[in-house]
Design an enzyme around this catalytic site. Structure first.
Site, PDB file in Angstrom:
ATOM      1  N   CYS A 112      28.732 -36.694 -56.138  1.00  0.00           N
ATOM      2  CA  CYS A 112      29.042 -35.160 -54.811  1.00  0.00           C
ATOM      3  C   CYS A 112      29.824 -35.462 -54.760  1.00  0.00           C
ATOM      4  CB  CYS A 112      28.212 -35.097 -54.478  1.00  0.00           C
ATOM      5  SG  CYS A 112      26.617 -34.083 -55.575  1.00  0.00           S
ATOM      6  N   HIS A 254      31.635 -30.518 -49.543  1.00  0.00           N
ATOM      7  CA  HIS A 254      31.595 -30.389 -50.431  1.00  0.00           C
ATOM      8  C   HIS A 254      29.765 -29.340 -50.353  1.00  0.00           C
ATOM      9  CE1 HIS A 254      27.978 -31.159 -52.483  1.00  0.00           C
ATOM     10  NE2 HIS A 254      27.428 -32.063 -52.606  1.00  0.00           N
ATOM     11  N   ASN A 284      24.535 -26.046 -54.654  1.00  0.00           N
ATOM     12  CA  ASN A 284      25.103 -26.742 -54.661  1.00  0.00           C
ATOM     13  C   ASN A 284      25.650 -27.180 -55.776  1.00  0.00           C
ATOM     14  OD1 ASN A 284      25.336 -29.954 -54.399  1.00  0.00           O
ATOM     15  ND2 ASN A 284      24.423 -30.218 -53.640  1.00  0.00           N
TER      16      ASN A 284
END
Length: 333
Positions: A112, A254, A284
């Site tokens: 990520c 993020h 996500n």
């Protein structure tokens, strides 16, 4: 003269299939309300059969190139945890799809945090005069890694791609990236992982358990580390930039979990209303999450020219990183 990487274009691409919470909740013994309250997510997108990471990456890259008003770059970078194949890298495939056969292209793997690591890599290529323009794409088909029976992960992740074009420019002009802060701690490798498929498992001499082929995450520990690492990294980069937290117009973290974003903002002293978030709509999307959020916020007018923008991410590895820029005046595509 010093050269900086300057943001000159943004773009994104989502699969066609939106998956609302209700579609997942029943099979997981959960509810729409539970999923939304724990994650902030209302839906996510899953790629259909026949769609690969490179397809989404090429779609986002094409839009970013159009926004920047260019058709070619010197380097193509793809940040991804879900490449089309273990070998070769996905970036050369994407470059060829975009009509850039012969262009340097490679993948960046930091889960990520991959997009922020990619930004730093692109900035280094431009600063060293290896490249004048770089196309950086964060792209994921994370649905291919998810265990449909694992409530802790199956409701969180989605598929998508976001991209930026970076060009060489003056460090003082709008859109110039930097400074950066990057870090890692490999002792946390098992907190975010796909246990099977790599050399360690293959050379162990044992067949993996069926669940070891899926993505696994230690939720509580990851939550704690994510808040701690993103907050610390963001503070470090603000000091290097000479910015106060109160001067930040937009925090783009993020998109891991809305509660994580809120904790980071609170710890930094940045009003929650200044957080850019699209997690409710897309979930996500790992390495794609920051560029997707940037493109969506640019399209809806949230990000305006001159706004001081702080980027921060945390991911498997463990890895983390942050960067700052003043938002430039970009075309709408």
């Amino acid at each position: 003269m010093s050269r900086a990487a300057v943001l000159s274009g943004v773009g994104s691409c989502l699969p066609f299939r939106a998956v609302p919470n209700d579609e997942l909740a029943a099979d997981l013994g959960s509810s729409e309300e539970w999923i939304r309250s724990r994650t902030g997510i209302g839906q996510r997108y899953f790629a259909d059969r026949g769609t690969a990471t490179s397809d989404l990456a090429a779609g986002a890259g094409e839009k970013a190139l159009k926004c920047a008003g260019v058709s070619t770059v010197d380097v193509v970078l793809v940040a991804t945890t879900t490449p089309d194949r273990p070998c070769p890298a996905t970036a050369p495939v994407v470059a060829a799809r975009l009509g850039m056969r012969g262009t340097a292209a490679y993948d960046v793997s930091a889960v990520c945090t991959g997009f922020v690591y990619g930004l730093a890599t692109a900035a280094g290529l431009i600063s060293a005069r290896v490249a004048d323009r770089v196309l950086l794409i964060g792209a994921e088909t994370f649905s291919t890694l998810l265990n449909p029976r694992d409530r802790s992960t199956a409701v969180i992740f989605g598929d998508g791609a976001g991209a930026v074009v970076l060009r060489s420019g003056d460090p003082a002009e709008p859109g110039a990236l930097g400074p950066f802060d990057l870090g890692s701690d490999g002792e946390g490798e098992d907190l975010i992982t796909v246990p099977a498929g790599g050399s360690r498992q293959r050379l162990s001499g044992t067949e993996p358990a069926s669940d070891d082929r899926y993505f696994a995450m230690s939720g509580k520990e990851v939550f704690r580390h994510a808040v701690q690492r993103m907050t610390g990294s963001a503070r470090a980069v603000l000091v290097r930039a000479g910015w106060q937290a109160q001067q930040v117009d937009h925090l783009v973290s993020h998109q891991a979990n809305l509660r994580i974003t809120n904790h980071v903002a609170d710890d930094l002293g940045i009003a929650r209303g200044r957080c850019v978030s699209n997690i409710a709509e897309v979930g996500n999307t790992a390495a794609a999450s920051i560029p997707l959020a940037l493109d969506h916020a640019h399209a809806d007018g949230t990000l305006r020219p001159g706004g001081r923008t702080l980027l921060t991410a945390f991911g498997g590895g463990l890895t983390w990183g942050s960067a700052v820029l003043t938002w430039p005046d970009l075309d709408q595509v």
